[in-house]
Design a protein around this motif. Structure first.
Motif, PDB file in Angstrom:
ATOM      1  N   SER A   1       0.784  -1.062   0.015  1.00 51.93           N
ATOM      2  CA  SER A   1      -0.116  -0.073  -0.015  1.00 51.93           C
ATOM      3  C   SER A   1       0.634   1.455   0.222  1.00 51.93           C
ATOM      4  O   SER A   1       0.395   2.407   0.225  1.00 51.93           O
ATOM      5  CB  SER A   1      -0.800  -0.049   1.229  1.00 51.93           C
ATOM      6  N   VAL A   2       2.115   1.031  -0.163  1.00 54.71           N
ATOM      7  CA  VAL A   2       2.913   2.360  -0.490  1.00 54.71           C
ATOM      8  C   VAL A   2       3.509   2.579  -1.956  1.00 54.71           C
ATOM      9  O   VAL A   2       4.091   1.446  -2.279  1.00 54.71           O
ATOM     10  CB  VAL A   2       4.099   2.237   0.456  1.00 54.71           C
ATOM     11  N   ILE A   3       3.151   3.681  -2.253  1.00 50.91           N
ATOM     12  CA  ILE A   3       3.522   3.846  -3.988  1.00 50.91           C
ATOM     13  C   ILE A   3       5.034   3.875  -4.222  1.00 50.91           C
ATOM     14  O   ILE A   3       5.689   4.568  -3.192  1.00 50.91           O
ATOM     15  CB  ILE A   3       2.964   5.296  -4.337  1.00 50.91           C
ATOM     16  N   ARG A   4       5.618   3.179  -4.972  1.00 47.86           N
ATOM     17  CA  ARG A   4       7.088   3.260  -5.356  1.00 47.86           C
ATOM     18  C   ARG A   4       7.226   4.474  -6.131  1.00 47.86           C
ATOM     19  O   ARG A   4       7.174   4.427  -7.330  1.00 47.86           O
ATOM     20  CB  ARG A   4       7.436   1.730  -6.169  1.00 47.86           C
ATOM     21  N   GLU A   5       7.622   5.512  -5.169  1.00 47.01           N
ATOM     22  CA  GLU A   5       7.609   6.870  -6.184  1.00 47.01           C
ATOM     23  C   GLU A   5       8.553   6.820  -7.191  1.00 47.01           C
ATOM     24  O   GLU A   5       8.530   7.389  -8.373  1.00 47.01           O
ATOM     25  CB  GLU A   5       8.038   7.815  -4.988  1.00 47.01           C
ATOM     26  N   HIS A   6       9.858   6.285  -7.329  1.00 49.40           N
ATOM     27  CA  HIS A   6      10.768   6.126  -8.337  1.00 49.40           C
ATOM     28  C   HIS A   6      10.164   5.600  -9.464  1.00 49.40           C
ATOM     29  O   HIS A   6      10.490   6.162 -10.528  1.00 49.40           O
ATOM     30  CB  HIS A   6      12.058   5.235  -7.938  1.00 49.40           C
ATOM     31  N   GLN A   7       9.225   4.395  -9.311  1.00 50.79           N
ATOM     32  CA  GLN A   7       8.659   3.627 -10.596  1.00 50.79           C
ATOM     33  C   GLN A   7       7.632   4.790 -10.949  1.00 50.79           C
ATOM     34  O   GLN A   7       7.523   4.823 -12.367  1.00 50.79           O
ATOM     35  CB  GLN A   7       8.229   2.570 -10.055  1.00 50.79           C
ATOM     36  N   GLU A   8       7.015   5.311 -10.204  1.00 49.35           N
ATOM     37  CA  GLU A   8       5.715   6.385 -10.688  1.00 49.35           C
ATOM     38  C   GLU A   8       6.262   7.446 -11.469  1.00 49.35           C
ATOM     39  O   GLU A   8       5.974   7.983 -12.561  1.00 49.35           O
ATOM     40  CB  GLU A   8       5.196   6.819  -9.622  1.00 49.35           C
TER      41      GLU A   8
END
Length: 512
Positions: free
Chosen positions: A377-384
């Motif tokens: 439930s935590v967005i992988r910011e680098h991938q985003e």
């Protein structure tokens, strides 16, 4: 008609990091219809906001000369007092107020702050007659369709003793009949000596009513042409707008059509509020892999209702019928189910339903794919960031960064963000509802190219459009709707404007 009513000289307008206008010149003659054309982001609306005082004097450089005098408008009230009125693409009416109240809002017929309602209603009645709107002045705006609301906006402009009327994409949300009526009204105003500036992406409208055309590209004036001159042509306008010749408005594609990927049968839908009113009747259609299928129909035929009801029951009540995906029957309880099963829906109203305008490009692109971009439930910011940056380049979204607010993008670039959002979700079926509404000819070509690429990848595409040439230019098959029913199916070889128009106007007793 040689007397000049307006001259804008060397107008330059800068926003943080962006030069929106650079030394733009515009000259409008008294009593003419002057079209202003250019791609989304070319600076057309910005130039008109400079003229009308939305961007006040001092926030731009250059000079505005109106009726032989230099003007320094510091707000819209000053420009309106001079006789310049702008009607924006997003209508500025208050739905909860009546027609009369909207027409005289800010310009009340009052003495000592007491409104004269008889005078207000009588004046509104006279103005409605001028614009050809047969409605009571007491009718609430919320009960009117977009076409009639547009006429109320024009009546409002006439109440301000308009001499120069600016219309920003006035027909973008109108059907063909309402568009024609609006263009006739502009020609009527011309006879009365009112000058108009028409911002439009529709080349046929411009050639129909405009006396001259000024083209902007990347915030600069390219040229001004008289529409009666030999040099004037649609191809010349397109070249001026996009900086290159578009020899074909629709990119070539050699379809490679596979098996049926979506089949909808016996589909019936009732109105969400009026339980006994049936909106869709026994609809049956199919889409194959690698196929672009069109849906044609007049406004109110039920095209959008069909798309939304299929997409996770986003519209309607008492829905019955079957949906088969990849040969298997599926049951969508909601939109999340539809997305999980590989469906995507690009809405016709990107600003209200397709985007979060106050959010940045990155967040909008990832919106439908948060599950696959997250871990615990935590967005992988680098991938985003990587995905958003990839789509910014691949889709040619014109912005300095993926962190730019989506509301600040032009219409064409906003549409590319919506498409990016759904392509990232890896759908097998893409429903595109008016995918090129309100965007220019260059951006349209880019959207068409993206559609062809998606079809070549084996995706099934359902395209709803009010523009018949667009359906004819892009689709492998076309279904036609009238009054909530399918009235025909046409192959590419059978599809002509005449055949489609015949099926679109079938009455209830004629449905097959």
């Amino acid at each position: 008609m040689s007397e000049t009513i307006l001259e804008m000289r060397e107008i330059t307008k800068t926003f943080p990091g962006v030069k929106a206008l650079e030394n733009v010149n515009l000259k409008v003659r008294k009593g003419e219809i002057h079209a202003l054309m250019g791609e989304n982001g070319a600076g057309k609306s910005t130039l008109m906001k400079v003229l009308s005082g939305v961007y006040p004097y001092g926030t731009f450089s250059g000079e505005i000369w109106y009726k032989g005098k230099r003007c320094e408008f510091r707000n819209t009230k000053q420009s309106e007092e001079a006789g310049i009125v702008i009607i924006h693409q997003e209508l500025a009416l208050i739905p909860q107020l009546s027609i009369a109240e909207n027409i005289f809002l800010g310009n009340e017929q009052a003495t000592r702050q007491i409104i004269h309602w008889n005078q207000t209603n009588q004046s509104a009645k006279e103005l409605l007659k001028v614009v050809g709107l047969d409605e009571s002045p007491g009718t609430l705006i919320s009960s009117l369709g977009v076409g009639k609301q547009q006429l109320v906006e024009i009546a409002k402009a006439l109440s301000k003793k308009v001499e120069l009327l600016i219309l920003d994409e006035p027909t973008a949300a109108l059907n063909e009949e309402d568009s024609d009526n609006l263009l006739k009204l502009m020609l009527e105003f011309k006879k009365q000596g009112i000058s108009s500036i028409l911002i439009s992406h529709k080349l046929n409208e411009v050639t129909k009513v405009a006396d001259s055309v000024t083209t902007l590209r990347d915030g600069r004036t390219i040229e001004t042409l008289d529409t009666k001159s030999e040099q004037f042509s649609e191809d010349r306008m397109i070249k001026g707008m996009v900086g290159r010749e578009l020899t074909n408005r629709y990119p070539h594609r050699q379809p490679n059509i596979g098996e049926v990927v979506l089949e909808v049968s016996d589909w019936n839908v009732f109105h969400p509020l009026q339980n006994e009113r049936q909106i869709l009747h026994d609809i049956h259609f199919k889409i194959r892999r690698g196929e672009i299928v069109g849906i044609a129909g007049l406004m109110g035929a039920g095209r959008t209702e069909l798309a939304m009801s299929i997409f996770g029951r986003a519209y309607g009540k008492k829905i019955s019928g079957r949906i088969k995906l990849r040969g298997q029957e599926v049951h969508f309880r909601n939109i999340s189910d539809a997305i999980a099963q590989g469906m995507a829906y690009v809405t016709e109203d990107r600003k209200e339903l397709g985007l979060i305008l106050m959010d940045d490009i990155k967040s909008n692109i990832s919106l439908a794919s948060l599950k696959q971009l997250s871990k615990l439930s935590v967005i992988r910011e680098h991938q985003e960031i990587m995905e958003a940056e990839s789509f910014r380049k691949k889709m040619n979204i014109k912005s300095p960064s993926i962190l730019q607010k989506t509301g600040n993008l032009s219409g064409g670039n906003q549409q590319k963000v919506v498409l990016s959002k759904w392509i990232l979700a890896k759908p097998e079926i893409l429903i595109l509802d008016e995918p090129t509404r309100g965007i220019d000819v260059g951006a349209k070509y880019e959207i068409y190219t993206i559609m062809n690429q998606l079809a070549d990848e084996g995706k099934g595409i359902l395209m709803i459009s009010s523009e018949l040439p667009e359906l004819l230019g892009m689709c492998d098959r076309i279904y036609v709707m009238s009054e909530g029913r399918l009235t025909g199916e046409l192959s590419r070889s059978e599809a002509t404007q005449e055949n489609i128009a015949r099926l679109m106007t079938k009455g209830k007793g004629e449905h097959s």
